[in-house]
Design an enzyme around this catalytic site. Structure first.
Site, PDB file in Angstrom:
ATOM      1  NE  ARG A 239      -7.489   4.087   5.360  1.00  0.00           N
ATOM      2  CZ  ARG A 239      -7.004   5.184   5.915  1.00  0.00           C
ATOM      3  NH1 ARG A 239      -7.463   5.594   7.066  1.00  0.00           N
ATOM      4  NH2 ARG A 239      -6.061   5.868   5.319  1.00  0.00           N
TER       5      ARG A 239
ATOM      6  CE  LYS B  80      -1.783   1.473   4.083  1.00  0.00           C
ATOM      7  NZ  LYS B  80      -1.442   2.863   4.419  1.00  0.00           N
ATOM      8  CG  ASN B  81       2.164   2.753   3.560  1.00  0.00           C
ATOM      9  OD1 ASN B  81       1.010   3.072   3.257  1.00  0.00           O
ATOM     10  ND2 ASN B  81       2.537   2.523   4.813  1.00  0.00           N
TER      11      ASN B  81
ATOM     12  CG  ASP C 192       2.962   1.263   9.505  1.00  0.00           C
ATOM     13  OD1 ASP C 192       2.460   2.102  10.275  1.00  0.00           O
ATOM     14  OD2 ASP C 192       3.282   1.533   8.330  1.00  0.00           O
TER      15      ASP C 192
ATOM     16  CB  CYS D 277      -4.593  11.314  12.247  1.00  0.00           C
ATOM     17  SG  CYS D 277      -4.107   9.656  11.826  1.00  0.00           S
TER      18      CYS D 277
ATOM     19  NE  ARG E 140      -0.124  10.077  10.227  1.00  0.00           N
ATOM     20  CZ  ARG E 140      -0.537   9.123   9.405  1.00  0.00           C
ATOM     21  NH1 ARG E 140      -1.689   8.551   9.593  1.00  0.00           N
ATOM     22  NH2 ARG E 140       0.204   8.764   8.385  1.00  0.00           N
TER      23      ARG E 140
HETATM   24  N1  EPU Z   1       5.620  14.748  10.985  1.00  0.00           N
HETATM   25  C1  EPU Z   1       5.619  16.100  11.287  1.00  0.00           C
HETATM   26  N2  EPU Z   1       5.395  16.985  10.284  1.00  0.00           N
HETATM   27  C2  EPU Z   1       5.183  16.587   8.991  1.00  0.00           C
HETATM   28  C3  EPU Z   1       5.190  15.217   8.690  1.00  0.00           C
HETATM   29  C4  EPU Z   1       5.413  14.313   9.714  1.00  0.00           C
HETATM   30  O1  EPU Z   1       5.811  16.498  12.441  1.00  0.00           O
HETATM   31  O2  EPU Z   1       4.991  17.445   8.124  1.00  0.00           O
HETATM   32  C5  EPU Z   1       5.810  13.767  12.079  1.00  0.00           C
HETATM   33  C6  EPU Z   1       4.587  12.869  12.274  1.00  0.00           C
HETATM   34  O3  EPU Z   1       3.605  13.496  13.066  1.00  0.00           O
HETATM   35  C7  EPU Z   1       5.188  11.642  12.906  1.00  0.00           C
HETATM   36  C8  EPU Z   1       6.580  11.577  12.250  1.00  0.00           C
HETATM   37  O4  EPU Z   1       6.823  12.862  11.680  1.00  0.00           O
HETATM   38  O5  EPU Z   1       5.339  11.827  14.284  1.00  0.00           O
HETATM   39  C9  EPU Z   1       6.733  10.547  11.157  1.00  0.00           C
HETATM   40  O6  EPU Z   1       5.630  10.631  10.270  1.00  0.00           O
HETATM   41  P1  EPU Z   1       5.770  10.343   8.714  1.00  0.00           P
HETATM   42  O7  EPU Z   1       5.638  11.637   7.988  1.00  0.00           O
HETATM   43  O8  EPU Z   1       6.985   9.533   8.442  1.00  0.00           O
HETATM   44  O9  EPU Z   1       4.479   9.479   8.453  1.00  0.00           O
HETATM   45  P2  EPU Z   1       3.653   9.469   7.109  1.00  0.00           P
HETATM   46  O10 EPU Z   1       4.566   9.702   5.980  1.00  0.00           O
HETATM   47  O11 EPU Z   1       2.474  10.332   7.267  1.00  0.00           O
HETATM   48  C10 EPU Z   1       3.960   6.934   6.543  1.00  0.00           C
HETATM   49  C11 EPU Z   1       3.056   5.770   6.315  1.00  0.00           C
HETATM   50  C12 EPU Z   1       2.452   5.340   7.649  1.00  0.00           C
HETATM   51  C13 EPU Z   1       3.596   4.960   8.588  1.00  0.00           C
HETATM   52  C14 EPU Z   1       4.558   6.137   8.741  1.00  0.00           C
HETATM   53  C15 EPU Z   1       5.778   5.829   9.571  1.00  0.00           C
HETATM   54  C16 EPU Z   1       2.295   6.109   4.064  1.00  0.00           C
HETATM   55  C17 EPU Z   1       1.190   6.437   3.136  1.00  0.00           C
HETATM   56  N3  EPU Z   1       2.022   6.141   5.369  1.00  0.00           N
HETATM   57  O12 EPU Z   1       3.149   7.969   7.084  1.00  0.00           O
HETATM   58  O13 EPU Z   1       1.649   4.203   7.392  1.00  0.00           O
HETATM   59  O14 EPU Z   1       3.089   4.609   9.834  1.00  0.00           O
HETATM   60  O15 EPU Z   1       5.009   6.570   7.432  1.00  0.00           O
HETATM   61  O16 EPU Z   1       6.452   4.735   9.042  1.00  0.00           O
HETATM   62  O17 EPU Z   1       3.383   5.789   3.630  1.00  0.00           O
HETATM   63  C18 EPU Z   1      -0.061   2.663   7.844  1.00  0.00           C
HETATM   64  O18 EPU Z   1       0.217   2.100   6.771  1.00  0.00           O
HETATM   65  O19 EPU Z   1      -0.834   2.144   8.689  1.00  0.00           O
HETATM   66  C19 EPU Z   1       0.519   3.967   8.141  1.00  0.00           C
HETATM   67  C20 EPU Z   1       0.023   4.788   9.063  1.00  0.00           C
END
Ligand code: EPU
Length: 419
Positions: free
Chosen positions: A399, A22-23, A307, A117, A122
């Site tokens: 999802r 998915k990701n 995850d 969320c 997030r």
């Molecule tokens: N963060 C910020 N500001 C930002 C972006 C992120 O403070 O602008 C913080 C977040 O709040 C969090 C940390 O940085 O505390 C890491 O978040 P990240 O941005 O890496 O998460 P994401 O990119 O939104 C992806 C996956 C998630 C997975 C996380 C961590 C996708 C579509 N989603 O999310 O997947 O948990 O990386 O590995 O790739 C899932 O599949 O169940 C899922 C939630």
């Protein structure tokens, strides 16, 4: 509303195939916006989030053609608007992944600001800051991120703090069509970032260092379509392996990429599971023994994935011994704890750590899925519980897990979807 009914107690045995990740599928579909000709994406998992991303592209006027084998061809030449609407963004935060591509290719984007969320606040500040650093003007108006740039985006040095997976992906996509060189420091090293970079390279991008914490992108003037197969889903695979460590049995998963599961495999081995793998398969043998408790702390790749945290809380709930599970990536990713406690689990929360006392068995109960991975942990708990477990709100599971009840049924679980 659909529910899952599980009668626990079956040992899992057999062979299944892993689905596409998915990701990895989500950013790769967003990357289709960058191409001048159609991008073909294969091994797409049949998931609600993938459908939402296709719907999002469709809502912009992009032509999406889907074959029976879930190969999709995305042609952006018919694009009419550059708007990711709230109705779609609110159901899937990963919609933010269209921001970079739209800005880079069409110099304009309106993306609804994702709201709250279930697993933490997030924010998307890092995505916005990065686009600004690349020359975009970005304002928040009426709940939307409104971004535009005069001419092409400009290469820049982007330092992520904290490290962000989709943030890194957005910048890689934007930088691929930007003018000049972009250097990403403290880049996410997740395998899905490598998969996206490989797809973009096939499309003509110049990207070096994906999979390390420094990624260098030399912008090119245009990208073309290509044909790309999405990598296997390491979280799906990890979830089934953990299920077997709990139920006992022997399960082989084909179409896997075990090299991306090292942190999970090490922990599973500590539970007492025997794990064997080849280049594209992995097998777990648990026999009839109960798993031993394992403590862990989540972190960005290559650390233990957030995850997979909820699934290991379930495992530890019925394991021999006591353990702690510490979550460092998201601040509120413990909604499953209360549900597992409803099934008799002995778990207490102290800050971002779950303290778990392993008990002999869980009791089946009606429980509620709260987010994707929390739902998976409830399925695992249901598989080992005494008596029936009914999991409500399983749209969360749909999802991210393709045909979960069919795959588990094939392995011998007593599970069915009811309405
Ligand atoms: N963060 C910020 N500001 C930002 C972006 C992120 O403070 O602008 C913080 C977040 O709040 C969090 C940390 O940085 O505390 C890491 O978040 P990240 O941005 O890496 O998460 P994401 O990119 O939104 C992806 C996956 C998630 C997975 C996380 C961590 C996708 C579509 N989603 O999310 O997947 O948990 O990386 O590995 O790739 C899932 O599949 O169940 C899922 C939630």
């Amino acid at each position: 509303m659909d529910k899952l009914l599980i009668n626990g107690g079956s040992v899992l045995n057999g062979t299944i195939y892993a689905s596409g990740a998915k990701n990895s599928a989500l950013p790769i579909l967003a990357a289709s916006l960058l191409a001048d000709s159609p991008l073909k994406v294969g091994n797409l998992p049949h998931l609600n989030d993938v459908t939402t991303m296709l719907e999002l592209l469709g809502s912009m006027g992009v032509d999406v053609m889907l074959s029976d084998e879930m190969e999709v061809q995305v042609d952006t030449s018919s694009i009419q608007n550059l708007n990711a609407r709230y109705e779609l963004v609110k159901t899937m935060r990963a919609s933010i992944l269209v921001l970079g591509p739209l800005l880079a290719k069409f110099q304009k984007a309106t993306v609804a600001l994702p709201g709250g969320c279930a697993i933490g606040s997030r924010p998307v500040n890092l995505h916005i800051d990065a686009m600004r650093a690349m020359g975009a003007e970005v304002n928040i108006e009426d709940g939307n991120i409104k971004a535009s740039v005069k001419g092409r985006l400009k290469g820049a040095k982007i330092i992520f703090e904290p490290v962000s997976v989709t943030g890194t992906e957005n910048v890689i996509m934007a930088a691929s069509l930007a003018e000049g060189k972009t250097i990403i420091e403290n880049a996410a090293r997740e395998p899905e970032v490598i998969d996206l970079a490989n797809c973009l390279i096939e499309m003509g991008a110049n990207i070096k260092g994906a999979g390390t914490d420094q990624i260098i992108i030399e912008g090119v003037e245009r990208l073309e379509g290509a044909s790309f197969r999405v990598m296997p889903d390491r979280v799906e695979i990890g979830t089934y392996l953990t299920a077997v460590a709990m139920t006992g049995g022997r399960v082989k998963i084909k179409s896997a990429r075990p090299e991306y599961l090292s942190a999970v495999i090490s922990k599973l081995e500590l539970t007492g599971a025997e794990i064997n793998f080849g280049e594209d398969w992995i097998e777990i043998y648990m026999g009839k023994s109960k798993p031993k408790a394992v403590s862990l702390t989540t972190g960005p790749y290559p650390s233990f994935p957030t995850d997979m945290q909820a699934q290991f809380v379930s495992l530890n709930a019925i394991a021999e011994g006591n353990s702690t599970v510490t979550e460092t990536v998201f601040e509120n990713r413990f909604m499953h704890v209360q549900e597992i406690a409803r099934m008799g689990g002995n778990i207490s929360l102290k800050g971002n750590t779950a303290i778990i006392e392993g008990i002999n068995t869980l009791q089946g109960a009606p429980v509620m899925a709260t987010d994707l991975r929390a739902s998976a942990s409830l399925v695992l708990a249901g598989l080992v519980a005494e008596g029936p477990t009914v999991i409500d709100r399983i749209y969360h599971i749909d999802r991210g897990y393709e045909r979960i009840e069919e795959k588990l049924k094939m392995l011998g679980a007593d599970i069915e979807r009811i309405s």
